[in-house]
Motif scaffolding. Sequence first.
Motif, PDB file in Angstrom:
ATOM      1  N   TYR A  32       0.800  -1.213   0.000  1.00  0.00           N
ATOM      2  CA  TYR A  32       0.000   0.000   0.000  1.00  0.00           C
ATOM      3  C   TYR A  32       0.835   1.266   0.000  1.00  0.00           C
ATOM      4  N   PHE A  33       0.390   2.217  -0.785  1.00  0.00           N
ATOM      5  CA  PHE A  33       0.891   3.582  -0.774  1.00  0.00           C
ATOM      6  C   PHE A  33       0.179   4.283   0.381  1.00  0.00           C
ATOM      7  N   MET A  34       0.944   4.918   1.283  1.00  0.00           N
ATOM      8  CA  MET A  34       0.376   5.467   2.506  1.00  0.00           C
ATOM      9  C   MET A  34       0.504   6.984   2.538  1.00  0.00           C
ATOM     10  N   ALA A  35      -0.414   7.614   3.250  1.00  0.00           N
ATOM     11  CA  ALA A  35      -0.371   9.076   3.338  1.00  0.00           C
ATOM     12  C   ALA A  35      -1.016   9.556   4.632  1.00  0.00           C
ATOM     13  N   TRP A  36      -0.738  10.799   4.943  1.00  0.00           N
ATOM     14  CA  TRP A  36      -1.408  11.512   6.018  1.00  0.00           C
ATOM     15  C   TRP A  36      -2.124  12.718   5.405  1.00  0.00           C
ATOM     16  N   PHE A  37      -3.358  12.897   5.813  1.00  0.00           N
ATOM     17  CA  PHE A  37      -4.136  14.084   5.499  1.00  0.00           C
ATOM     18  C   PHE A  37      -4.535  14.737   6.818  1.00  0.00           C
ATOM     19  N   SER A  53       5.205   2.503  -1.316  1.00  0.00           N
ATOM     20  CA  SER A  53       5.109   1.209  -0.635  1.00  0.00           C
ATOM     21  C   SER A  53       6.453   0.735  -0.090  1.00  0.00           C
ATOM     22  N   SER A  54       7.520   1.045  -0.812  1.00  0.00           N
ATOM     23  CA  SER A  54       8.856   0.632  -0.359  1.00  0.00           C
ATOM     24  C   SER A  54       9.472   1.617   0.628  1.00  0.00           C
ATOM     25  N   GLY A  55       8.894   2.802   0.688  1.00  0.00           N
ATOM     26  CA  GLY A  55       9.467   3.857   1.519  1.00  0.00           C
ATOM     27  C   GLY A  55      10.507   4.689   0.799  1.00  0.00           C
ATOM     28  N   GLY A  56      10.763   4.373  -0.455  1.00  0.00           N
ATOM     29  CA  GLY A  56      11.819   5.056  -1.186  1.00  0.00           C
ATOM     30  C   GLY A  56      11.455   6.432  -1.708  1.00  0.00           C
ATOM     31  N   ARG A  57      10.184   6.741  -1.721  1.00  0.00           N
ATOM     32  CA  ARG A  57       9.734   8.045  -2.208  1.00  0.00           C
ATOM     33  C   ARG A  57       8.812   8.683  -1.189  1.00  0.00           C
ATOM     34  N   THR A  58       9.088   9.944  -0.864  1.00  0.00           N
ATOM     35  CA  THR A  58       8.226  10.686   0.048  1.00  0.00           C
ATOM     36  C   THR A  58       7.809  12.001  -0.597  1.00  0.00           C
ATOM     37  N   THR A  69       8.268  14.736   8.831  1.00  0.00           N
ATOM     38  CA  THR A  69       8.901  13.605   8.157  1.00  0.00           C
ATOM     39  C   THR A  69       7.982  12.395   8.232  1.00  0.00           C
ATOM     40  N   ILE A  70       7.676  11.836   7.072  1.00  0.00           N
ATOM     41  CA  ILE A  70       6.880  10.612   7.029  1.00  0.00           C
ATOM     42  C   ILE A  70       7.821   9.430   6.868  1.00  0.00           C
ATOM     43  N   SER A  71       7.489   8.337   7.531  1.00  0.00           N
ATOM     44  CA  SER A  71       8.298   7.126   7.416  1.00  0.00           C
ATOM     45  C   SER A  71       7.393   5.920   7.613  1.00  0.00           C
ATOM     46  N   ARG A  72       7.909   4.760   7.285  1.00  0.00           N
ATOM     47  CA  ARG A  72       7.140   3.531   7.486  1.00  0.00           C
ATOM     48  C   ARG A  72       8.068   2.405   7.880  1.00  0.00           C
TER      49      ARG A  72
END
Length: 126
Positions: A32-37, A53-58, A69-72
Motif C-alpha cells: 500500500y501507498f500510505m499518506a497523512w491528510f 510502498s517501499s518507503g523510497g519516495r516521500t 517527516t513521514i516514514s514507514r
Amino acid sequence: QVQLVESGGGLVQAGGSLRLSCAASGRTFINYFMAWFRQAPGKEREFVAAISSSGGRTLYTDSVKGRFTISRDNAKDMVYLQMNSLKPEDTAVYYCTAAAANPGIYYAVPNRYDYWGQGTQVTVSS
C-alpha cells in the motif's frame, strides 16, 4: 480490507513536536501507498505527506516541508509522521490513509485512497 488506527495526537505548544503513528492490519501492508491528510474545522481535508510502498519516495505539502517527516516500517505494519516546529495552523484532525494502487500524480487527492483511520486530534497552542 485494511484497518488503520492512528495515535500520538495531543496538545502541544508552538515550536514543539509530536509523533503520530498509524497501525495497519488486514491485507499485506507493504503493497500500500500510505499518506497523512488533515482537516481543520470548517476546512476541507488536505494532503500532508505520502510515502511509497517501499518507503523510497516521500512527498510533502509545501507548508510542512522541512518540519514534518513521514516514514514507514513494513516489518511492523506502521506509518509515522514526525512533526517538528509545530505551528498553530497545524491544528487539525490528522488521518492516516492507504491506497491499494499508486495514485501517481494524484497523491494529494483524497478519493484516490481506499482506507482511512478514525483520525487523531493535534492542537498547537500559540
